[in-house]
Design a protein around this motif. Sequence first.
Motif, mmCIF file in Angstrom:
data_model
loop_
_atom_site.group_PDB
_atom_site.id
_atom_site.type_symbol
_atom_site.label_atom_id
_atom_site.label_comp_id
_atom_site.label_asym_id
_atom_site.label_seq_id
_atom_site.Cartn_x
_atom_site.Cartn_y
_atom_site.Cartn_z
ATOM 1 N N UNK A 199 -5.161 4.321 5.056
ATOM 2 C CA UNK A 199 -4.556 3.033 5.399
ATOM 3 C C UNK A 199 -5.060 2.535 6.744
ATOM 4 N N UNK A 200 -5.055 1.219 6.915
ATOM 5 C CA UNK A 200 -5.270 0.612 8.226
ATOM 6 C C UNK A 200 -3.902 0.294 8.813
ATOM 7 N N UNK A 201 -3.715 0.629 10.095
ATOM 8 C CA UNK A 201 -2.380 0.601 10.676
ATOM 9 C C UNK A 201 -2.359 -0.187 11.982
ATOM 10 N N UNK A 202 -1.161 -0.507 12.425
ATOM 11 C CA UNK A 202 -0.947 -1.158 13.714
ATOM 12 C C UNK A 202 -1.298 -0.188 14.837
ATOM 13 N N UNK A 203 -1.968 -0.694 15.866
ATOM 14 C CA UNK A 203 -2.384 0.125 16.995
ATOM 15 C C UNK A 203 -1.725 -0.378 18.266
ATOM 16 N N UNK A 204 -1.182 0.558 19.052
ATOM 17 C CA UNK A 204 -0.535 0.236 20.319
ATOM 18 C C UNK A 204 -1.555 0.436 21.443
ATOM 19 N N UNK B 120 4.251 -2.436 8.854
ATOM 20 C CA UNK B 120 4.024 -1.326 7.931
ATOM 21 C C UNK B 120 2.545 -1.239 7.542
ATOM 22 N N UNK B 121 2.219 -0.436 6.548
ATOM 23 C CA UNK B 121 0.830 -0.199 6.162
ATOM 24 C C UNK B 121 0.334 -1.176 5.100
ATOM 25 N N UNK B 122 1.164 -2.169 4.757
ATOM 26 C CA UNK B 122 0.757 -3.155 3.764
ATOM 27 C C UNK B 122 0.735 -4.549 4.352
ATOM 28 N N UNK B 123 1.115 -5.519 3.542
ATOM 29 C CA UNK B 123 1.294 -6.906 3.990
ATOM 30 C C UNK B 123 0.057 -7.432 4.738
ATOM 31 N N UNK C 288 8.925 -1.219 10.674
ATOM 32 C CA UNK C 288 9.431 -2.493 10.160
ATOM 33 C C UNK C 288 8.396 -3.120 9.230
ATOM 34 N N UNK C 289 8.868 -3.988 8.342
ATOM 35 C CA UNK C 289 7.977 -4.590 7.352
ATOM 36 C C UNK C 289 6.746 -5.231 7.966
ATOM 37 N N UNK D 162 4.850 -2.523 0.793
ATOM 38 C CA UNK D 162 4.355 -1.445 1.631
ATOM 39 C C UNK D 162 4.400 -0.199 0.775
ATOM 40 N N UNK D 163 3.792 0.892 1.181
ATOM 41 C CA UNK D 163 3.832 2.109 0.368
ATOM 42 C C UNK D 163 5.266 2.508 0.024
#
Length: 695
Positions: free
Chosen positions: A348-353, A369-372, A365-366, A419-420
């Motif tokens: 998955x591609x994910x949010x990065x801090x 998440x790993x989708x959308x 949170x939606x 999301x998954x």
Amino acid sequence: MAAQIESEHFSIDIDNTTGAIVSISSPRSEGDMNWVSSPDNAPWQPLGSRWGSGYVDLGADFLHRAHWNNPSVISSDHTSVVLEYKLGALIIKVSRSLKDDGKTFHESYSFNNAGTEDLDLDGPQGTSIAIFTPFNDHYPSTKDALQRRAHAHVWANGGSNAWVKMTQMGGHRPDLGLVVTKGSLRGYSIESRDRITMSNTRGVFLLHPVIGKLAPNEKKTIEWSMFWHNDWDDFFEQCAQLSNQFIHFHIPCYTLVGDEVAALQMTGAVNEKTTVNGQSVVYEGKGCYTAKSHTLKGSIEVKTPGIEHSARVYLNRLESVEELVASRVRFIIDKQQVYDPGTPRDGAYAVFDNQAQLISSWDTDNDRNLGRERVGMGILMARWLREHPGDDKARNSLEKYYNFVSEELQDQTGYVLNGPGSCEKRLYNWPWVMQLHIAVGLTDLDTTGIDGDESPLERFEKTMESFYNEGGSDLYPIGLPVLESLRYLQNFGTKNLLERAKELFLNHGQRILNRGVDYPPFEVNFEQSIVAPAAIMLLELYRFTRDPKWLNGAELQMKTLLRFQGKQPEYRLHDIAIRHWDGYWFGKDRMWGDTFPHYWSTLDAVALHHYSYVKADEASKRRADGIILGNLALFAPDGSASCAWIYPLSVNGRTGHYKDPYANDQDWALNHLLYLKQDDEYCQKGHEKTFMDKI
């Protein structure tokens, strides 16, 4: 009411308790449009933040916010009113009057130190003094917005050259303009944004005058004039007539690439002694002066002798767009892809801090998440691989990601998960997965062995059918790939599948055509990313079918869409559509308030790109390119990125004017950049004889 100032051009109502303006309207206009927020049209607005009230930081004894909202009326008649407020040693005098035979409304705010010690009104963030100017920029409903609300295009970061153009959302003229005629503004802030007001208002605006330090008995003043106008050209002409410190900038592009020369053309408060970052200007004739340089970037100071304060414009400069995209692709592969073999998250591609320098796995949170919206990273990777088939790192990354989407974000019927593991229905997700299947199908990626062993074409078909089975024809979908899908099916699909897609898209387009500007509410009641999909879909249908009804319908959508755009002389703002909630929903800091730039403003670029092809309009093409380039401010040379630039100086008292730390969903800007580039190449190869054949 303490006073009502009126002429045949203006009607202004002033509250008798606070001295604040509660209504500005035009007796000549149709309807009941009030251009400021008031108890009638924004009942949630705090009493202390009505128009013309304000605050100043006078230190701890005043809790750092002394408000003026309890005046004594010095004088008033039907054309003017003068009010005085006293906060400790500071006396604020507010003067309001009609001028130019009642055609302009003038406001003056004077700050006088009546004490024996200096007063420093220049705090470190520039927000220690503020005047509330609650523009009526709200979305209670589509009908109300189009009839009674206005987009506020604020240019408060321009110093002496500051202004606000309000544009009635439905195009009902005249519009209201404001231009600073004396003094300077440092910027603007937003208040009254929270989970109660949510996303359907921009909140309350505050303008921050530059006052600085006041010696005993010293007085400084900020003044502006308001006027009615018809369009941007009329607005700028009247600004120049009313203000001897206004400068109109004509800048071809606000984001420069490589060693491009910055060319600043200026008219208005400029002369042969004007300097731009200390450099002399060249007279071009007809009142126009030009400054050119290879080095101009960032904050640029324009100084004209005789004007107390300088004006500012802002340019961005990039070394290379190609290198920026390449860095971003590498950053996603190295830092935003989940490597967790044997788990559903793998690939998955994910949010990065960017603060923690980690994938934000704790934030589920939606909108994180790993989708959308994160699917945009996958589409970017596919578009990149199409142009760089030898990039093995991108190929391996995309194979893992496509496997993740096929196994974890869709079921065997084509239903797209939120999301998954989440079956919550969100129809916005379907078009993005449709785009992914097409983008992957246009590469030579090996998709055998992925769950179901179906081709991208088969997965696209299932996703499309599922979208419309779930009610997609009632959605104004962001990113529905109408033109790209139909071209793809022409080349790789069967005739029956092409006809089926055309049937679904044409029926969907007809619904949008029938509704006109009667937009249904979605996640926000009325917004740019409701109007833009309508314009794009109709333009894409026209490009494929050549049926003029789609172009006629698109023209109406484009007029509504372009009212969201401003003409401020700044790369983060110029032609960038108004958005003001994404920092809260998608960012780490959960900040409300204006997000300039925001990647979904590139939907306007897509619409203008298509419009340029069907109308043979070079200006629209340049405008589209400028919007894309403006959004590249969301990306750094090392490939890191931010999902939202929080533009106001502060929001609800929290410091703003910065990039949110999350890299989340901003890669749609790069996705659109590559999509438009590839569409240009398609047309240049002669596949579509339109715009490129006529220039």
